[in-house]
Design a protein around this motif. Structure first.
Motif, mmCIF file in Angstrom:
data_model
loop_
_atom_site.group_PDB
_atom_site.id
_atom_site.type_symbol
_atom_site.label_atom_id
_atom_site.label_comp_id
_atom_site.label_asym_id
_atom_site.label_seq_id
_atom_site.Cartn_x
_atom_site.Cartn_y
_atom_site.Cartn_z
ATOM 1 N N GLY A 42 4.663 -13.219 -6.311
ATOM 2 C CA GLY A 42 5.388 -12.497 -7.348
ATOM 3 C C GLY A 42 5.798 -11.103 -6.891
ATOM 4 N N HIS A 43 6.798 -10.549 -7.564
ATOM 5 C CA HIS A 43 7.301 -9.219 -7.207
ATOM 6 C C HIS A 43 6.219 -8.147 -7.391
ATOM 7 N N ILE A 44 5.483 -8.238 -8.471
ATOM 8 C CA ILE A 44 4.436 -7.241 -8.751
ATOM 9 C C ILE A 44 3.332 -7.324 -7.699
ATOM 10 N N GLU A 45 2.956 -8.547 -7.325
ATOM 11 C CA GLU A 45 1.910 -8.725 -6.325
ATOM 12 C C GLU A 45 2.372 -8.212 -4.957
ATOM 13 N N ALA A 46 3.655 -8.435 -4.630
ATOM 14 C CA ALA A 46 4.190 -7.930 -3.357
ATOM 15 C C ALA A 46 4.117 -6.404 -3.334
ATOM 16 N N MET A 47 4.443 -5.783 -4.455
ATOM 17 C CA MET A 47 4.364 -4.323 -4.537
ATOM 18 C C MET A 47 2.911 -3.862 -4.412
ATOM 19 N N ALA A 48 1.981 -4.581 -5.035
ATOM 20 C CA ALA A 48 0.563 -4.217 -4.953
ATOM 21 C C ALA A 48 0.056 -4.308 -3.515
ATOM 22 N N ILE A 49 0.478 -5.330 -2.788
ATOM 23 C CA ILE A 49 0.078 -5.459 -1.381
ATOM 24 C C ILE A 49 0.678 -4.319 -0.575
ATOM 25 N N SER A 50 1.954 -4.030 -0.775
ATOM 26 C CA SER A 50 2.617 -2.950 -0.047
ATOM 27 C C SER A 50 1.942 -1.607 -0.301
ATOM 28 N N LEU A 51 1.601 -1.337 -1.553
ATOM 29 C CA LEU A 51 0.916 -0.082 -1.874
ATOM 30 C C LEU A 51 -0.450 -0.010 -1.188
ATOM 31 N N GLY A 52 -1.137 -1.149 -1.108
ATOM 32 C CA GLY A 52 -2.438 -1.181 -0.434
ATOM 33 C C GLY A 52 -2.317 -0.998 1.070
ATOM 34 N N VAL A 53 -1.308 -1.617 1.664
ATOM 35 C CA VAL A 53 -1.092 -1.479 3.114
ATOM 36 C C VAL A 53 -0.757 -0.033 3.448
ATOM 37 N N ASP A 54 0.114 0.562 2.640
ATOM 38 C CA ASP A 54 0.548 1.941 2.881
ATOM 39 C C ASP A 54 -0.487 2.972 2.427
ATOM 40 N N GLN A 55 -1.511 2.513 1.701
ATOM 41 C CA GLN A 55 -2.541 3.406 1.155
ATOM 42 C C GLN A 55 -1.914 4.486 0.270
ATOM 43 N N THR A 56 -0.901 4.103 -0.482
ATOM 44 C CA THR A 56 -0.215 5.032 -1.370
ATOM 45 C C THR A 56 -1.110 5.353 -2.562
ATOM 46 N N PRO A 57 -1.457 6.638 -2.739
ATOM 47 C CA PRO A 57 -2.314 6.978 -3.885
ATOM 48 C C PRO A 57 -1.544 6.849 -5.200
ATOM 49 N N GLN A 58 -2.231 6.313 -6.193
ATOM 50 C CA GLN A 58 -1.647 6.135 -7.521
ATOM 51 C C GLN A 58 -2.370 7.071 -8.482
ATOM 52 N N SER A 112 -1.982 -13.931 -3.213
ATOM 53 C CA SER A 112 -1.436 -12.583 -3.363
ATOM 54 C C SER A 112 -2.501 -11.598 -3.846
ATOM 55 N N ASP A 113 -3.303 -11.991 -4.829
ATOM 56 C CA ASP A 113 -4.369 -11.117 -5.317
ATOM 57 C C ASP A 113 -5.444 -10.921 -4.249
ATOM 58 N N ALA A 114 -5.771 -11.989 -3.555
ATOM 59 C CA ALA A 114 -6.790 -11.914 -2.506
ATOM 60 C C ALA A 114 -6.354 -10.962 -1.389
ATOM 61 N N VAL A 115 -5.108 -11.076 -0.953
ATOM 62 C CA VAL A 115 -4.600 -10.207 0.112
ATOM 63 C C VAL A 115 -4.508 -8.761 -0.370
ATOM 64 N N ALA A 116 -4.082 -8.556 -1.610
ATOM 65 C CA ALA A 116 -4.006 -7.196 -2.150
ATOM 66 C C ALA A 116 -5.384 -6.541 -2.160
ATOM 67 N N LEU A 117 -6.418 -7.304 -2.462
ATOM 68 C CA LEU A 117 -7.779 -6.772 -2.432
ATOM 69 C C LEU A 117 -8.241 -6.563 -0.992
ATOM 70 N N ALA A 118 -7.895 -7.480 -0.102
ATOM 71 C CA ALA A 118 -8.304 -7.362 1.307
ATOM 72 C C ALA A 118 -7.753 -6.097 1.952
ATOM 73 N N VAL A 119 -6.499 -5.749 1.662
ATOM 74 C CA VAL A 119 -5.938 -4.547 2.284
ATOM 75 C C VAL A 119 -6.596 -3.283 1.748
ATOM 76 N N ARG A 120 -7.139 -3.335 0.545
ATOM 77 C CA ARG A 120 -7.815 -2.165 -0.017
ATOM 78 C C ARG A 120 -9.247 -2.023 0.488
ATOM 79 N N THR A 121 -9.847 -3.129 0.917
ATOM 80 C CA THR A 121 -11.237 -3.085 1.385
ATOM 81 C C THR A 121 -11.340 -3.183 2.909
ATOM 82 N N GLY A 122 -10.237 -3.417 3.568
ATOM 83 C CA GLY A 122 -10.268 -3.574 5.025
ATOM 84 C C GLY A 122 -10.899 -4.885 5.451
ATOM 85 N N SER A 123 -10.872 -5.870 4.581
ATOM 86 C CA SER A 123 -11.493 -7.166 4.862
ATOM 87 C C SER A 123 -10.537 -8.071 5.623
ATOM 88 N N PRO A 124 -11.076 -8.931 6.490
ATOM 89 C CA PRO A 124 -10.209 -9.837 7.254
ATOM 90 C C PRO A 124 -9.636 -10.951 6.389
#
Length: 168
Positions: A42-58, A112-124
């Motif tokens: 989904g578009h929202i999930e893609a944005m959530a992953i991108s924000l996590g990868v970029d470490q953009t503070p909200q 999408s949710d799993a990857v969004a969480l993984a990028v925030r925790t540094g998990s493989p």
């Protein structure tokens, strides 16, 4: 279940009729290939992953930031994310969570949710080999490079096989 470690190759945040996707690729050099695993999200999930990868503070925590905070508060760790299955165009994933007592929990999740969480925790992130066999696509840039290399090798072999008599 045989798992391969994956990296995020790209995240495409689509809009309107353009789908959002995340593209994963195998990480290990031993099995380096031109395979890519595209997963429509989904578009929202893609944005959530991108924000996590970029470490953009909200200003306020997003859902996946909240999930990370819950894990921290419970002294639990996200050990890994696993892309475990695919049916048609629907992918399935699991969160592997280890409690503070050392107990492993496997929780079903959307990739999408799993990857969004993984990028925030540094998990493989891992993908099951069967998922790769079923749903992976070649990286056409790598395929094109291989074709060009073969054409050059074939031409070199042809030139090496020429004799002066071939020109008379």
């Amino acid at each position: 279940m045989s798992l391969r470690k994956m990296d995020i190759k790209s995240v495409v945040v689509g809009g309107g009729p353009i789908a959002s996707i995340i593209v994963l690729e195998p990480q290990d050099a031993l099995h380096k290939s031109s395979l890519r695993l595209p997963i429509r999200i989904g578009h929202i999930e893609a944005m959530a992953i991108s924000l996590g990868v970029d470490q953009t503070p909200q200003g306020r925590p997003l859902t996946h930031d909240l999930m990370r905070s819950l894990l921290d508060a419970l002294n639990a760790d996200l050990k890994s994310v696993r892309i475990t299955g695919v049916s048609g165009t629907t992918f399935f994933a699991q969160l592997e969570i280890i409690s503070d007592e050392g107990k492993h929990h496997y929780i079903d999740a959307r990739p999408s949710d799993a990857v969004a969480l993984a990028v925030r925790t540094g998990s493989p992130i891992y993908a099951d080999e069967m998922v790769l066999e079923t749903a992976a696509a070649p990286d056409f840039a790598d395929v094109e490079k291989d074709v060009k290399k073969q054409e050059i090798a074939d031409f070199h072999e042809f030139v090496e096989s020429l004799n002066p008599e071939d020109f008379s």
